[in-house]
Design a protein around this motif. Structure first.
Motif, short mmCIF file in Angstrom:
data_model
loop_
_atom_site.label_atom_id
_atom_site.label_comp_id
_atom_site.label_asym_id
_atom_site.label_seq_id
_atom_site.Cartn_x
_atom_site.Cartn_y
_atom_site.Cartn_z
N ILE A 16 0.83 -1.20 0.00
CA ILE A 16 0.00 0.00 0.00
C ILE A 16 0.87 1.26 0.00
N ILE A 17 1.88 1.28 0.86
CA ILE A 17 2.77 2.45 0.94
C ILE A 17 3.48 2.68 -0.39
N SER A 18 4.00 1.62 -1.00
CA SER A 18 4.69 1.81 -2.27
C SER A 18 3.72 2.24 -3.36
N GLY A 19 2.48 1.76 -3.32
CA GLY A 19 1.47 2.19 -4.28
C GLY A 19 1.15 3.68 -4.13
N VAL A 20 1.01 4.12 -2.90
CA VAL A 20 0.75 5.54 -2.64
C VAL A 20 1.91 6.38 -3.17
N PHE A 21 3.15 5.95 -2.89
CA PHE A 21 4.30 6.73 -3.34
C PHE A 21 4.45 6.70 -4.85
N GLU A 22 4.05 5.62 -5.49
CA GLU A 22 4.08 5.60 -6.96
C GLU A 22 3.10 6.63 -7.51
N ILE A 23 1.92 6.69 -6.95
CA ILE A 23 0.92 7.66 -7.41
C ILE A 23 1.38 9.08 -7.13
N LEU A 24 1.89 9.33 -5.95
CA LEU A 24 2.39 10.67 -5.62
C LEU A 24 3.55 11.07 -6.55
N GLY A 25 4.43 10.13 -6.82
CA GLY A 25 5.55 10.41 -7.72
C GLY A 25 5.08 10.70 -9.14
N ALA A 26 4.06 9.95 -9.57
CA ALA A 26 3.51 10.16 -10.91
C ALA A 26 2.93 11.56 -11.04
N ILE A 27 2.26 12.02 -10.02
CA ILE A 27 1.70 13.37 -10.03
C ILE A 27 2.82 14.40 -9.89
N GLY A 28 3.71 14.16 -8.95
CA GLY A 28 4.79 15.10 -8.65
C GLY A 28 5.74 15.35 -9.81
N ILE A 29 5.98 14.33 -10.63
CA ILE A 29 6.91 14.49 -11.75
C ILE A 29 6.33 15.41 -12.82
N GLN A 49 7.23 22.50 -9.91
CA GLN A 49 7.75 22.84 -8.58
C GLN A 49 8.18 21.61 -7.77
N THR A 50 7.62 20.45 -8.10
CA THR A 50 7.94 19.24 -7.33
C THR A 50 8.69 18.20 -8.17
N ARG A 51 8.95 18.51 -9.42
CA ARG A 51 9.52 17.53 -10.36
C ARG A 51 10.84 16.95 -9.88
N LEU A 52 11.74 17.79 -9.43
CA LEU A 52 13.06 17.30 -9.02
C LEU A 52 12.95 16.36 -7.82
N LEU A 53 12.22 16.79 -6.80
CA LEU A 53 12.03 15.93 -5.62
C LEU A 53 11.32 14.64 -6.00
N ALA A 54 10.28 14.74 -6.82
CA ALA A 54 9.54 13.54 -7.25
C ALA A 54 10.45 12.60 -8.02
N GLY A 55 11.29 13.14 -8.88
CA GLY A 55 12.22 12.30 -9.64
C GLY A 55 13.17 11.55 -8.73
N TYR A 56 13.75 12.26 -7.77
CA TYR A 56 14.66 11.61 -6.81
C TYR A 56 13.92 10.54 -6.01
N CYS A 57 12.70 10.85 -5.61
CA CYS A 57 11.91 9.89 -4.82
C CYS A 57 11.53 8.66 -5.65
N LEU A 58 11.22 8.86 -6.93
CA LEU A 58 10.90 7.71 -7.78
C LEU A 58 12.13 6.83 -7.98
N ILE A 59 13.30 7.45 -8.11
CA ILE A 59 14.54 6.66 -8.22
C ILE A 59 14.73 5.85 -6.93
N ALA A 60 14.54 6.49 -5.79
CA ALA A 60 14.67 5.77 -4.51
C ALA A 60 13.65 4.63 -4.42
N LEU A 61 12.45 4.87 -4.93
CA LEU A 61 11.41 3.84 -4.91
C LEU A 61 11.80 2.65 -5.78
N ILE A 62 12.36 2.91 -6.95
CA ILE A 62 12.81 1.83 -7.83
C ILE A 62 13.86 0.98 -7.10
#
Length: 128
Positions: free
Chosen positions: A43-56, A60-73
């Motif tokens: 569930i947590i990883s699903g939420v973060f995938e969705i947040l990352g998809a929106i954030g990218i 204003q949030t693209r850079l942080l979202a990109g780094y977070c998606l890399i960490a998620l991978i």
């Protein structure tokens, strides 16, 4: 308007994030036995995938979202290894595919890194 690679990344992670809720049992089955709280982690990883998809998609949030998606991978890589090591659990997926997709995770990390390059370079040159 977002660049095409950002849309590809957003679509990939949005579909993946939603799948964590729609077919949660599949993702729980992929979890290594040494990890506890399989359902919660899915569930947590699903939420973060969705947040990352929106954030990218949001400048204003693209850079942080990109780094977070890399960490998620990186964080879900053990589940991908677990799937390759236990192909008998995934009768509908080719064993070869389970192994071939492992190096593609590194390619996808690079793809996200490359897609956020303008933001990384802008931040570097702005000194922020």
């Amino acid at each position: 308007m977002p660049r095409i690679p950002l849309l590809v990344i957003a679509l990939f992670f949005m579909i993946g994030g939603i799948a964590h809720f729609v077919v949660a049992d599949f993702f729980m089955m992929a979890m290594p036995d040494y990890l506890a709280y399989h359902k919660e982690l899915v569930i947590i990883s699903g939420v973060f995938e969705i947040l990352g998809a929106i954030g990218i998609l949001v400048p204003q949030t693209r850079l942080l979202a990109g780094y977070c998606l890399i960490a998620l991978i990186v964080a879900v890589y053990p589940a991908n290894i677990n799937m390759a090591l236990h192909p008998e659990k995934y009768k509908d997926i080719s064993e070869l595919f389970l192994y071939i997709r492992l190096p593609f995770q590194f390619l996808f990390i690079w793809f996200v890194w490359w897609a956020i390059a303008p933001e990384r370079l802008q931040k570097k040159h702005s000194g922020a």
